[in-house]
Design a protein around this motif. Structure first.
Motif, short mmCIF file in Angstrom:
data_model
loop_
_atom_site.label_atom_id
_atom_site.label_comp_id
_atom_site.label_asym_id
_atom_site.label_seq_id
_atom_site.Cartn_x
_atom_site.Cartn_y
_atom_site.Cartn_z
N HIS A 2 -4.75 -13.50 15.87
CA HIS A 2 -3.30 -13.31 15.86
C HIS A 2 -3.00 -11.86 16.24
CE1 HIS A 2 -3.05 -16.78 12.69
NE2 HIS A 2 -3.36 -17.20 13.91
N ALA A 3 -1.92 -11.65 17.00
CA ALA A 3 -1.71 -10.31 17.55
C ALA A 3 -0.28 -9.79 17.46
CB ALA A 3 -2.17 -10.29 19.01
N GLU A 4 0.59 -10.46 16.69
CA GLU A 4 1.97 -9.98 16.58
C GLU A 4 2.28 -9.70 15.11
OE1 GLU A 4 4.57 -12.79 18.41
OE2 GLU A 4 3.68 -12.53 20.37
N TYR A 5 2.76 -8.50 14.82
CA TYR A 5 2.93 -8.06 13.43
C TYR A 5 4.24 -7.34 13.22
CZ TYR A 5 -1.99 -9.08 13.16
OH TYR A 5 -3.18 -9.73 13.19
N GLU A 6 4.59 -7.23 11.97
CA GLU A 6 5.67 -6.36 11.53
C GLU A 6 5.13 -5.52 10.38
OE1 GLU A 6 9.72 -8.22 11.14
OE2 GLU A 6 8.52 -10.04 11.40
N ILE A 7 5.61 -4.30 10.28
CA ILE A 7 5.29 -3.45 9.13
C ILE A 7 6.59 -3.27 8.34
CG2 ILE A 7 4.66 -1.12 8.36
CD1 ILE A 7 2.25 -2.56 9.27
N PHE A 8 6.53 -3.50 7.05
CA PHE A 8 7.70 -3.36 6.19
C PHE A 8 7.50 -2.20 5.23
CE2 PHE A 8 7.69 -7.72 7.54
CZ PHE A 8 9.02 -8.01 7.77
N GLU A 9 8.59 -1.54 4.95
CA GLU A 9 8.60 -0.48 3.95
C GLU A 9 9.55 -0.92 2.86
OE1 GLU A 9 10.12 3.23 5.34
OE2 GLU A 9 9.51 4.30 3.54
N SER A 10 9.13 -0.80 1.61
CA SER A 10 10.02 -1.19 0.52
C SER A 10 10.22 -0.01 -0.42
CB SER A 10 9.46 -2.38 -0.25
OG SER A 10 8.29 -2.03 -0.93
N GLN A 11 11.39 0.03 -1.02
CA GLN A 11 11.73 1.09 -1.96
C GLN A 11 12.50 0.46 -3.12
OE1 GLN A 11 11.45 4.81 -1.83
NE2 GLN A 11 11.79 4.21 -3.95
N GLU A 12 12.05 0.71 -4.32
CA GLU A 12 12.77 0.21 -5.49
C GLU A 12 13.87 1.20 -5.83
OE1 GLU A 12 10.24 -0.84 -8.76
OE2 GLU A 12 8.69 -1.55 -7.40
N ALA A 39 0.83 -1.20 0.00
CA ALA A 39 0.00 0.00 0.00
C ALA A 39 0.87 1.25 0.00
CB ALA A 39 -0.91 -0.01 1.23
N ALA A 40 0.27 2.34 -0.42
CA ALA A 40 0.99 3.61 -0.47
C ALA A 40 1.16 4.23 0.90
CB ALA A 40 0.27 4.57 -1.40
N LEU A 41 0.26 3.91 1.85
CA LEU A 41 0.29 4.53 3.18
C LEU A 41 0.54 3.47 4.24
CD1 LEU A 41 -2.81 6.87 2.78
CD2 LEU A 41 -0.39 7.48 2.53
N VAL A 42 1.38 3.78 5.23
CA VAL A 42 1.65 2.83 6.30
C VAL A 42 0.37 2.47 7.05
CG1 VAL A 42 2.28 4.56 8.04
CG2 VAL A 42 3.24 2.26 8.17
N GLY A 43 -0.55 3.42 7.17
CA GLY A 43 -1.81 3.16 7.88
C GLY A 43 -2.63 2.05 7.23
N GLN A 44 -2.51 1.89 5.92
CA GLN A 44 -3.25 0.82 5.24
C GLN A 44 -2.72 -0.54 5.67
OE1 GLN A 44 -2.41 2.82 1.43
NE2 GLN A 44 -4.57 2.55 0.94
N GLY A 45 -1.40 -0.65 5.84
CA GLY A 45 -0.82 -1.90 6.34
C GLY A 45 -1.23 -2.17 7.77
#
Ligand code: ZN
Length: 80
Positions: free
Chosen positions: A56-66, A37-43
């Protein structure tokens, strides 16, 4: 994501302007991932919906850049 201004053996990394940073969430319990997604909030919203659906209650948020490896105008890449 900001890339560190790093050069190695005459190469540097240049972000692709038409490919902005993207974000996705990943459940640490089952490995399922949200769409990119374009916005971190969407993830993050995907994570909350996944919790509601699975418990389930444990997550990671990833940011990717080409990016591309390029040769700066004032340098030449090393040859082996
Ligand atoms: Zn899960």
């Amino acid at each position: 994501m900001r890339l560190v201004d790093l050069r190695f053996a005459g190469w540097q990394l240049e972000p692709i302007p038409e490919a902005p940073a993207r974000y996705y969430g990943k459940c640490r319990s089952c490995g399922e991932r949200s769409p990119h997604a374009a916005l971190v909030g969407q993830g993050q919203l995907w994570c909350l919906r996944h919790t509601d659906a699975t418990g389930h209650a444990e997550y990671e948020i990833f940011e990717s850049q080409e990016f591309n490896a390029t040769v700066p105008a004032d340098s030449t890449p090393a040859t082996t």
